[in-house]
Scaffold this motif. Structure first.
Motif, PDB file in Angstrom:
ATOM      1  N   LYS A 189       0.859  -1.187   0.000  1.00 44.21           N
ATOM      2  CA  LYS A 189       0.000   0.000   0.000  1.00 44.21           C
ATOM      3  C   LYS A 189       0.892   1.233   0.000  1.00 44.21           C
ATOM      4  N   GLU A 190       0.650   2.115  -0.943  1.00 47.33           N
ATOM      5  CA  GLU A 190       1.438   3.338  -1.045  1.00 47.33           C
ATOM      6  C   GLU A 190       1.303   4.170   0.224  1.00 47.33           C
ATOM      7  N   ASN A 191       2.375   4.763   0.659  1.00 55.73           N
ATOM      8  CA  ASN A 191       2.466   5.601   1.862  1.00 55.73           C
ATOM      9  C   ASN A 191       2.299   4.822   3.174  1.00 55.73           C
ATOM     10  N   GLU A 192       2.131   3.506   3.112  1.00 52.01           N
ATOM     11  CA  GLU A 192       2.034   2.687   4.319  1.00 52.01           C
ATOM     12  C   GLU A 192       3.143   1.651   4.403  1.00 52.01           C
ATOM     13  N   SER A 193       3.883   1.477   3.327  1.00 51.45           N
ATOM     14  CA  SER A 193       4.898   0.440   3.242  1.00 51.45           C
ATOM     15  C   SER A 193       6.296   1.048   3.294  1.00 51.45           C
ATOM     16  N   VAL A 194       7.249   0.270   3.770  1.00 49.71           N
ATOM     17  CA  VAL A 194       8.642   0.703   3.716  1.00 49.71           C
ATOM     18  C   VAL A 194       9.211   0.516   2.313  1.00 49.71           C
ATOM     19  N   PHE A 195       8.522  -0.253   1.481  1.00 48.79           N
ATOM     20  CA  PHE A 195       8.962  -0.484   0.110  1.00 48.79           C
ATOM     21  C   PHE A 195       8.435   0.617  -0.795  1.00 48.79           C
ATOM     22  N   SER A 196       9.232   1.020  -1.760  1.00 51.01           N
ATOM     23  CA  SER A 196       8.838   2.111  -2.651  1.00 51.01           C
ATOM     24  C   SER A 196       7.837   1.672  -3.714  1.00 51.01           C
ATOM     25  N   SER A 197       7.753   0.363  -3.962  1.00 52.80           N
ATOM     26  CA  SER A 197       6.845  -0.150  -4.983  1.00 52.80           C
ATOM     27  C   SER A 197       6.459  -1.580  -4.639  1.00 52.80           C
ATOM     28  N   GLY A 198       5.365  -2.037  -5.212  1.00 59.60           N
ATOM     29  CA  GLY A 198       4.965  -3.419  -5.021  1.00 59.60           C
ATOM     30  C   GLY A 198       5.569  -4.348  -6.057  1.00 59.60           C
ATOM     31  N   LEU A 199       6.130  -3.801  -7.114  1.00 62.61           N
ATOM     32  CA  LEU A 199       6.692  -4.560  -8.213  1.00 62.61           C
ATOM     33  C   LEU A 199       8.151  -4.905  -7.941  1.00 62.61           C
ATOM     34  N   VAL A 200       8.511  -6.188  -8.076  1.00 64.28           N
ATOM     35  CA  VAL A 200       9.867  -6.629  -7.760  1.00 64.28           C
ATOM     36  C   VAL A 200      10.388  -7.547  -8.873  1.00 64.28           C
ATOM     37  N   PRO A 201      11.388  -7.099  -9.641  1.00 59.18           N
ATOM     38  CA  PRO A 201      12.043  -8.003 -10.590  1.00 59.18           C
ATOM     39  C   PRO A 201      12.990  -8.922  -9.819  1.00 59.18           C
ATOM     40  N   ASN A 202      13.202 -10.131 -10.330  1.00 51.40           N
ATOM     41  CA  ASN A 202      14.113 -11.027  -9.623  1.00 51.40           C
ATOM     42  C   ASN A 202      14.878 -11.922 -10.577  1.00 51.40           C
ATOM     43  N   ILE A 203      16.076 -12.277 -10.144  1.00 50.26           N
ATOM     44  CA  ILE A 203      16.928 -13.230 -10.841  1.00 50.26           C
ATOM     45  C   ILE A 203      17.475 -14.162  -9.770  1.00 50.26           C
ATOM     46  N   GLY A 204      17.350 -15.462  -9.984  1.00 59.79           N
ATOM     47  CA  GLY A 204      17.830 -16.416  -8.997  1.00 59.79           C
ATOM     48  C   GLY A 204      18.246 -17.722  -9.655  1.00 59.79           C
ATOM     49  N   PHE A 205      18.731 -18.621  -8.834  1.00 58.07           N
ATOM     50  CA  PHE A 205      19.184 -19.925  -9.317  1.00 58.07           C
ATOM     51  C   PHE A 205      18.571 -21.014  -8.453  1.00 58.07           C
ATOM     52  N   VAL A 206      18.307 -22.158  -9.054  1.00 58.04           N
ATOM     53  CA  VAL A 206      17.782 -23.294  -8.304  1.00 58.04           C
ATOM     54  C   VAL A 206      18.471 -24.565  -8.809  1.00 58.04           C
ATOM     55  N   VAL A 207      18.851 -25.410  -7.862  1.00 57.27           N
ATOM     56  CA  VAL A 207      19.514 -26.671  -8.162  1.00 57.27           C
ATOM     57  C   VAL A 207      18.639 -27.788  -7.623  1.00 57.27           C
ATOM     58  N   GLY A 208      18.396 -28.808  -8.413  1.00 56.01           N
ATOM     59  CA  GLY A 208      17.644 -29.960  -7.944  1.00 56.01           C
ATOM     60  C   GLY A 208      16.349 -30.190  -8.694  1.00 56.01           C
ATOM     61  N   LEU A 209      16.025 -29.347  -9.659  1.00 61.22           N
ATOM     62  CA  LEU A 209      14.803 -29.555 -10.439  1.00 61.22           C
ATOM     63  C   LEU A 209      15.061 -30.623 -11.451  1.00 61.22           C
TER      64      LEU A 209
END
Length: 175
Positions: free
Chosen positions: A155-175
């Motif tokens: 929620k804008e003006n209630e969150s410590v985060f500037s936006s709700g949208l988050v891009p991500n890059i990660g890795f996973v082993v075991g699939l």
């Protein structure tokens, strides 16, 4: 105490990830998955951010995985500094090992210090991220994930985060 806990958290998660990455391709019937991501950022006013997000999962089916995700983030600038720890469950659905849909809930513990107004705060915040992305195979059962998530609790003006949208890059082993 927080510095000690953070250091131990990073060392343990790093050693688990490295041990699993070496042995994962030898045991194809193992249902456990491990991975995560590391990030950093730079900006104006001497802004610097460093973050790590280790994860451990279990394949419920060949295409459905659930598990636990942690995160730690340090931010610093001329105006403020903060430390944030997060933990919560995640669920990923894989489509032909090329795309994924994901959901994860995070409960954050936030320590914030405003250097201009000499203000300190310790707070908590919840986030429910929904999204998905693309997967690129980088080994026998290892993948890089590139995606975007949206925090539906933001929620804008209630969150410590500037936006709700988050891009991500990660890795996973075991699939």
């Amino acid at each position: 105490m927080k510095k000690l806990m953070t250091s131990l958290f990073l060392i343990i998660s790093g050693s688990i990830f490295s041990q699993v990455a070496v042995g994962a391709s030898q045991e194809s019937n193992n249902r456990w998955t491990f991975g995560g991501g590391i990030g950093f950022g730079f900006g104006s006013n001497n802004y610097f951010n460093l973050s790590a997000a280790p994860r451990a999962g279990y394949k419920l089916t060949d295409d459905l995985e659930g598990g636990l995700l942690g995160s730690v983030s340090w931010q610093k600038s001329n105006a403020y500094s903060s430390t944030m720890f997060g933990v919560g469950p995640f669920l990923n659905y894989y489509i032909a090992r090329t795309f994924y849909l994901g959901a994860n809930y995070q409960h954050y513990f936030i320590n914030y210090k405003d250097k201009i107004y000499d203000f300190k705060a310790n707070t908590n915040e919840d986030a429910l991220y929904l999204g998905g992305g693309y997967m690129q195979r980088i080994g026998n059962n290892s993948f890089m994930q590139i995606g975007i998530m949206y925090n539906v609790l933001w929620k804008e003006n209630e969150s410590v985060f500037s936006s709700g949208l988050v891009p991500n890059i990660g890795f996973v082993v075991g699939l």
